[in-house]
Motif scaffolding. Structure first.
Motif, mmCIF file in Angstrom:
data_model
loop_
_atom_site.group_PDB
_atom_site.id
_atom_site.type_symbol
_atom_site.label_atom_id
_atom_site.label_comp_id
_atom_site.label_asym_id
_atom_site.label_seq_id
_atom_site.Cartn_x
_atom_site.Cartn_y
_atom_site.Cartn_z
ATOM 1 N N ILE A 185 0.838 -1.202 0.015
ATOM 2 C CA ILE A 185 0.027 0.000 -0.125
ATOM 3 C C ILE A 185 0.786 1.177 0.201
ATOM 4 C CG2 ILE A 185 -1.691 1.359 1.333
ATOM 5 C CD1 ILE A 185 -2.874 -1.378 2.248
ATOM 6 N N PHE A 186 1.921 1.288 0.656
ATOM 7 C CA PHE A 186 2.772 2.345 0.955
ATOM 8 C C PHE A 186 3.431 2.500 -0.511
ATOM 9 C CE2 PHE A 186 6.917 4.317 1.740
ATOM 10 C CZ PHE A 186 6.584 5.301 2.657
ATOM 11 N N LEU A 187 3.993 1.422 -1.045
ATOM 12 C CA LEU A 187 4.377 1.632 -2.498
ATOM 13 C C LEU A 187 3.485 2.106 -3.529
ATOM 14 C CD1 LEU A 187 6.891 -1.586 -2.653
ATOM 15 C CD2 LEU A 187 7.569 0.833 -2.265
ATOM 16 N N PHE A 188 2.420 1.479 -3.522
ATOM 17 C CA PHE A 188 1.367 1.991 -4.481
ATOM 18 C C PHE A 188 1.033 3.540 -4.178
ATOM 19 C CE2 PHE A 188 -3.206 2.708 -5.300
ATOM 20 C CZ PHE A 188 -2.946 1.973 -6.661
ATOM 21 N N ASN A 189 1.039 4.150 -2.975
ATOM 22 C CA ASN A 189 0.889 5.385 -2.844
ATOM 23 C C ASN A 189 2.092 6.403 -3.674
ATOM 24 O OD1 ASN A 189 -1.665 5.351 -1.766
ATOM 25 N ND2 ASN A 189 -0.732 4.904 0.413
ATOM 26 N N PHE A 190 3.228 5.660 -3.951
ATOM 27 C CA PHE A 190 4.108 6.534 -4.577
ATOM 28 C C PHE A 190 3.886 6.897 -5.989
ATOM 29 C CE2 PHE A 190 7.064 4.925 -1.254
ATOM 30 C CZ PHE A 190 8.245 5.722 -1.146
ATOM 31 N N PHE A 191 2.839 5.966 -6.670
ATOM 32 C CA PHE A 191 2.522 6.165 -7.904
ATOM 33 C C PHE A 191 1.163 6.847 -8.303
ATOM 34 C CE2 PHE A 191 5.574 2.630 -7.448
ATOM 35 C CZ PHE A 191 6.625 3.015 -8.094
ATOM 36 N N HIS A 192 1.311 7.765 -9.022
ATOM 37 C CA HIS A 192 0.040 8.384 -9.555
ATOM 38 C C HIS A 192 -0.022 8.714 -11.198
ATOM 39 C CE1 HIS A 192 -0.855 9.047 -5.247
ATOM 40 N NE2 HIS A 192 0.367 9.249 -5.206
ATOM 41 N N ILE A 193 -1.065 8.590 -11.734
ATOM 42 C CA ILE A 193 -1.154 8.750 -13.221
ATOM 43 C C ILE A 193 -2.236 10.068 -13.446
ATOM 44 C CG2 ILE A 193 -2.252 7.813 -15.393
ATOM 45 C CD1 ILE A 193 -1.433 4.880 -14.149
ATOM 46 N N LEU A 194 -1.453 10.880 -13.988
ATOM 47 C CA LEU A 194 -2.314 12.169 -14.470
ATOM 48 C C LEU A 194 -2.771 12.116 -16.031
ATOM 49 C CD1 LEU A 194 -0.254 14.865 -12.554
ATOM 50 C CD2 LEU A 194 -2.157 13.766 -11.852
ATOM 51 N N ARG A 195 -3.898 12.481 -16.306
ATOM 52 C CA ARG A 195 -4.162 12.754 -17.592
ATOM 53 C C ARG A 195 -3.839 13.935 -18.415
ATOM 54 N NH1 ARG A 195 -8.968 11.570 -14.435
ATOM 55 N NH2 ARG A 195 -9.769 9.630 -14.983
ATOM 56 N N GLU A 196 -3.794 13.805 -19.446
ATOM 57 C CA GLU A 196 -3.119 15.129 -20.365
ATOM 58 C C GLU A 196 -3.705 16.371 -19.857
ATOM 59 O OE1 GLU A 196 -0.516 16.475 -23.105
ATOM 60 O OE2 GLU A 196 -0.917 14.264 -22.586
ATOM 61 N N TYR A 197 -4.792 16.600 -19.478
ATOM 62 C CA TYR A 197 -5.310 17.956 -19.183
ATOM 63 C C TYR A 197 -5.125 18.169 -17.597
ATOM 64 C CZ TYR A 197 -9.480 15.031 -17.757
ATOM 65 O OH TYR A 197 -10.182 14.011 -17.443
ATOM 66 N N GLU A 198 -4.450 17.362 -16.816
ATOM 67 C CA GLU A 198 -4.327 17.410 -15.305
ATOM 68 C C GLU A 198 -2.712 17.769 -15.204
ATOM 69 O OE1 GLU A 198 -7.541 14.611 -13.596
ATOM 70 O OE2 GLU A 198 -5.524 13.839 -14.198
#
Length: 247
Positions: free
Chosen positions: A14-27
């Motif tokens: 869970i801790f490692l999962f919170n490292f990564f985030h995906i942003l859309r093209e307009y974000e």
């Protein structure tokens, strides 16, 4: 024992999962490290260290915001209700997050006060006839104030100007009076032009007695075509003088 390992492994995932985030093209993500601004990230995959770093997601797409109906008193003391729509977008995510608490609420409140202020400086006729000019003026004022927030005002459109029934009837009477005035002016202009032409014709005929006699005979011919049983007409002295000259 195995359960403890499983719990620890789950916490690590869970801790490692919170490292990564995906942003859309307009974000975009405005990232803070220990409370201080670090950088703007995105789009795509970004890494944010939990606890140490936090981020705020910002959209760069154009926002369409309705301005609630505002009670406006025009310069000629007419009370109207006006609503509008504002198109804006964030061009600098850093300033949009740091310089103002809630940029959407700030834009909405600023647009309401600007709408009342600008329209209150104009008369009702200007509101109805020069809407594009007022839209551009409001947009210019909003754009100047929101530039410090990293926001660009794309367009402002006044949607409706609502009048009460008594004012609608008064405007209808005014429009009818204006149409009657124009009709009278046009009729008077026509009479003036006709009188000038008649004066020119009279001057020409007065210089040529023969032309006056021909005009008189033509008038008699037109009367005869109406097939009246009896025609009584005066005999101009000019005709008698013409005959006397011939003798």
């Amino acid at each position: 024992m195995y359960i403890a390992y499983l719990v620890v492994a789950l916490i690590v995932l869970i801790f490692l999962f919170n490292f990564f985030h995906i942003l859309r093209e307009y974000e975009r993500a405005v990232v803070f490290t220990l409370g201080r601004f670090w950088r703007v990230k995105g789009p795509g995959l970004i890494i944010v260290v939990p606890i140490i770093q936090q981020y705020v997601r910002v959209e760069l797409r154009t926002v369409v915001m309705d301005i609630p109906p505002q009670d406006v008193i025009s310069r000629d003391n007419v009370s109207v209700r006006v609503n509008a729509v504002v198109y804006f977008r964030v061009i600098d995510p850093q300033r949009a997050i740091i310089q103002v608490e809630d940029y959407q609420t700030a834009v909405s409140q600023l647009a309401q006060t600007t709408l009342r202020s600008v329209l209150g400086q104009h008369e009702l006729d200007e509101m109805l006839a020069e809407r594009n000019k007022l839209n551009a003026h409001i947009q210019q004022i909003l754009d100047e104030h929101t530039d410090a927030w990293g926001i660009k005002i794309g367009m402002v459109e006044i949607k409706h100007i609502d009048l009460n029934e008594s004012m609608i009837r008064a405007i209808a009477r005014q429009a009818e009076a204006e149409r009657e005035r124009r009709a009278k002016v046009i009729h008077a202009d026509g009479e003036l032009q006709a009188s000038k032409k008649l004066l020119e014709a009279a001057q020409i005929l007065s210089q040529q007695p023969q032309a006056l006699q021909l005009r008189y005979l033509q008038t008699l011919s037109n009367i005869a075509e109406e097939k009246n049983s009896t025609i009584v007409f005066p005999l101009p002295i000019e005709i008698l003088q013409a005959f006397s000259k011939n003798k």
